[in-house]
Scaffold this motif. Structure first.
Motif, PDB file in Angstrom:
ATOM      1  N   ALA A 145      -9.968  48.452 -17.468  1.00  0.00           N
ATOM      2  CA  ALA A 145     -10.084  47.060 -17.913  1.00  0.00           C
ATOM      3  C   ALA A 145      -9.977  46.066 -16.772  1.00  0.00           C
ATOM      4  N   HIS A 146     -10.526  44.891 -17.034  1.00  0.00           N
ATOM      5  CA  HIS A 146     -10.335  43.730 -16.164  1.00  0.00           C
ATOM      6  C   HIS A 146     -10.205  42.518 -17.080  1.00  0.00           C
ATOM      7  N   GLU A 180     -12.709  55.035 -21.022  1.00  0.00           N
ATOM      8  CA  GLU A 180     -13.309  54.004 -21.879  1.00  0.00           C
ATOM      9  C   GLU A 180     -13.388  52.695 -21.103  1.00  0.00           C
ATOM     10  N   VAL A 181     -14.578  52.129 -21.031  1.00  0.00           N
ATOM     11  CA  VAL A 181     -14.767  50.824 -20.388  1.00  0.00           C
ATOM     12  C   VAL A 181     -14.442  49.740 -21.421  1.00  0.00           C
ATOM     13  N   HIS A 182     -13.528  48.840 -21.063  1.00  0.00           N
ATOM     14  CA  HIS A 182     -13.121  47.773 -21.993  1.00  0.00           C
ATOM     15  C   HIS A 182     -14.055  46.576 -21.805  1.00  0.00           C
ATOM     16  N   ILE A 204     -17.221  53.179 -24.533  1.00  0.00           N
ATOM     17  CA  ILE A 204     -17.112  51.747 -24.251  1.00  0.00           C
ATOM     18  C   ILE A 204     -16.555  51.055 -25.487  1.00  0.00           C
ATOM     19  N   ARG A 205     -15.629  50.100 -25.293  1.00  0.00           N
ATOM     20  CA  ARG A 205     -15.181  49.265 -26.416  1.00  0.00           C
ATOM     21  C   ARG A 205     -15.867  47.916 -26.290  1.00  0.00           C
ATOM     22  N   ILE A 206     -16.498  47.489 -27.372  1.00  0.00           N
ATOM     23  CA  ILE A 206     -17.111  46.156 -27.389  1.00  0.00           C
ATOM     24  C   ILE A 206     -16.537  45.346 -28.546  1.00  0.00           C
TER      25      ILE A 206
END
Ligand code: FNR
Length: 358
Positions: free
Chosen positions: A103-104, A178-180, A232-234
Motif C-alpha cells: 500500500a501507499h 495484494e496491491v491496494h 488487487i483491491r479496488i
C-alpha cells in the motif's frame, strides 16, 4: 456439486483450504519505523488458527511516506521482511495462505492513530510531506499536512518501491501479494477524476488515470513468481453520484484490462471523499459490485463488506456471487469465525480445530 464456503480454491499453485479471507485491517501497532511486533504475530496468527483460508496483513507501506500513521506496517527493507517472516511462517504452519497487502496512503498519509484522533500530523508531531496525483488535500481537513503533487520521477519512484516491496514480501514468505488500489489511498487517487486533475499522461482519460495501476500491478507481477498469485483491491465506486468520479463501469473496464496480470479482484468501495453517499452499510453492502465484476469479466472476485454470518458467506459462494468471502470486522469479534462457521454449517468434517484445542 457446486462450491460452498468450505470448498478449497486455487490461484495458480496456491491453494486456500476454504473461501474465507481475513480482510486487511490496520492495527496501528508498530512501535517505530514500520516493523512488525508481537501484536502482529499474535493478531494474524490467531486468525490463522481460527481456520481462515487466507490471512491478509494490514495495508503495508512500500515506502515510509506511504504510511497512514507512523505506527503502520512497512515493507521497504530487509529488516521489515525479517520482522514479518515469523508472521508468514506461522500463518502457513496453521494451514492458511499468508498474504500481504502492499500500500501507499497518498494524501491520506501522516495521520495520528484512530484512538489518538485520526488527525493530520504536522512535522513537529512526527508527520511528513504527503504525495498525491494532485495537490488537493483530503477535503475539509482543518490543518492538512504538506502535500506534494507528484512529478513523473516521483511516480517512477513509487512504482519501483512497489517492486522492491514485492521482493521483500517474497523473502518474508508471503504467497499472495495484494496491491491496494482502494479507499482513497494513492492508487485510487490516480484512478478517480475527483482526486486526479493532472494534465500529463497520468491524468485525464481513463487510459491515463489507470496507467499507474497497470504499471504497479505489472511490476509486482514481474517480481512475483509465476506460481504465486497477485490480487488487487479496488473501490468499485467513489459513491459520488453528482460529480465526475470513479464508477462501477470504469471498474469493470479496469478489471478486464488487468485480467492477464491479477488473479483476483478484491472488491470494496468508497473512501475517496467525505461527501460520499453510501446507499447502505447493511449485510452484503458491497456484494453487488463484486457480483457485477464477476459477471462482466473472467476474473475471480472477493466480496467484502457486512459479511458477518456463516450462512451469508456460504450463500455468496453457493450462488456464485463471489469466489471469496472477505471478512473484516467479524474477525475482530471472533478470530475463530471459520471454525465456528464449520460448526454452524455442519461442515466439521472439512476442517479441524488445532490439535492443541481439540
Ligand atoms: C479496515 N479496512 C482496511 N481495508 C484495507 O484494504 N486495508 C486496510 O489496511 C484496512 N484497515 C482497516 C482497519 C480496520 C480496523 C477496519 C475495521 C477496516 C477495511 C476492511 O478491510 C473491510 O473492507 C471493511 O471493514 C468492510 O468489511 P467488514 O468489516 O464489514 O467485514
Amino acid at each position: 456439486m457446486s462450491d460452498d464456503l468450505f470448498s478449497s480454491i486455487s490461484f495458480r499453485d496456491s491453494t486456500a483450504r476454504n473461501r474465507v479471507m481475513v480482510s486487511p485491517m490496520c492495527q496501528y501497532s508498530c512501535t517505530g519505523d514500520g516493523l512488525a511486533t508481537d501484536w502482529h504475530r499474535v493478531h494474524l496468527g490467531s486468525r490463522a488458527t481460527g481456520g481462515a483460508g487466507i490471512v491478509m496483513t494490514e495495508a503495508t507501506a512500500v515506502e515510509p511516506r506511504g504510511r497512514i500513521s507512523p505506527n503502520d506496517l512497512g515493507i521497504w527493507s530487509e529488516e521489515h521482511a525479517d520482522a514479518l517472516e515469523p508472521v508468514a511462517r506461522f500463518i502457513r504452519e496453521q494451514g492458511s495462505v499468508p498474504a500481504i497487502q502492499l500500500a501507499h496512503a497518498g494524501r491520506k498519509a501522516s495521520k495520528s492513530r484512530p484512538w489518538e484522533g485520526n488527525t493530520p500530523l504536522q512535522s513537529d508531531e512526527g508527520g511528513w510531506e504527503t504525495a498525491a496525483p494532485s495537490a488537493d488535500t483530503w477535503p475539509y481537513e482543518s490543518e492538512p499536512p504538506e502535500i506534494r503533487e507528484m512529478t513523473k520521477d516521483d511516480i517512477g519512484t513509487v512504482v519501483d518501491a512497489f517492486a522492491t516491496a514485492a521482493q521483500h514480501s517474497l523473502d518474508a514468505g508471503f504467497e499472495i501479494a495484494e496491491v491496494h488500489a482502494a479507499h482513497g489511498y494513492l492508487l485510487h487517487e490516480f484512478l478517480s477524476p475527483a482526486a486526479n486533475h493532472r494534465e500529463d499522461e497520468y491524468g485525464g482519460s481513463f487510459e491515463n488515470r489507470t496507467r499507474i495501476v497497470r504499471e504497479v500491478t505489472e511490476t509486482v507481477r514481474e517480481i512475483w513468481p509465476d506460481d504465486k498469485p497477485v490480487f488487487i483491491r479496488i473501490s468499485a465506486t467513489d459513491w459520488l453520484p453528482n460529480r465526475d468520479s470513479w464508477t462501477i463501469e470504469e471498474s469493470v473496464r479496469l478489471a478486464n484490462q488487468l485480467s492477464d496480470v491479477v488473479d483476483l479482484i478484491d472488491v470494496s468501495a468508497g473512501g475517496l471523499h467525505p461527501d460520499q453517499q453510501i446507499p447502505s452499510t447493511g449485510p452484503n453492502y458491497q456484494v453487488p459490485y463484486a457480483e457485477r465484476i464477476r459477471e462482466q469479466t473472467e476474473i475471480p472476485v472477493g466480496a467484502v463488506g457486512g459479511i458477518t454470518e456463516p450462512t451469508q458467506a456460504d450463500a455468496l459462494i453457493r450462488n456464485e456471487r463471489a469466489d471469496l468471502a472477505v471478512v473484516g470486522r467479524e474477525h475482530l469479534r471472533d478470530p475463530y469465525f471459520t471454525l465456528h462457521a464449520a460448526e454452524e454449517l455442519g461442515a466439521e468434517d472439512r476442517i479441524e480445530w488445532p490439535q492443541q484445542y481439540r
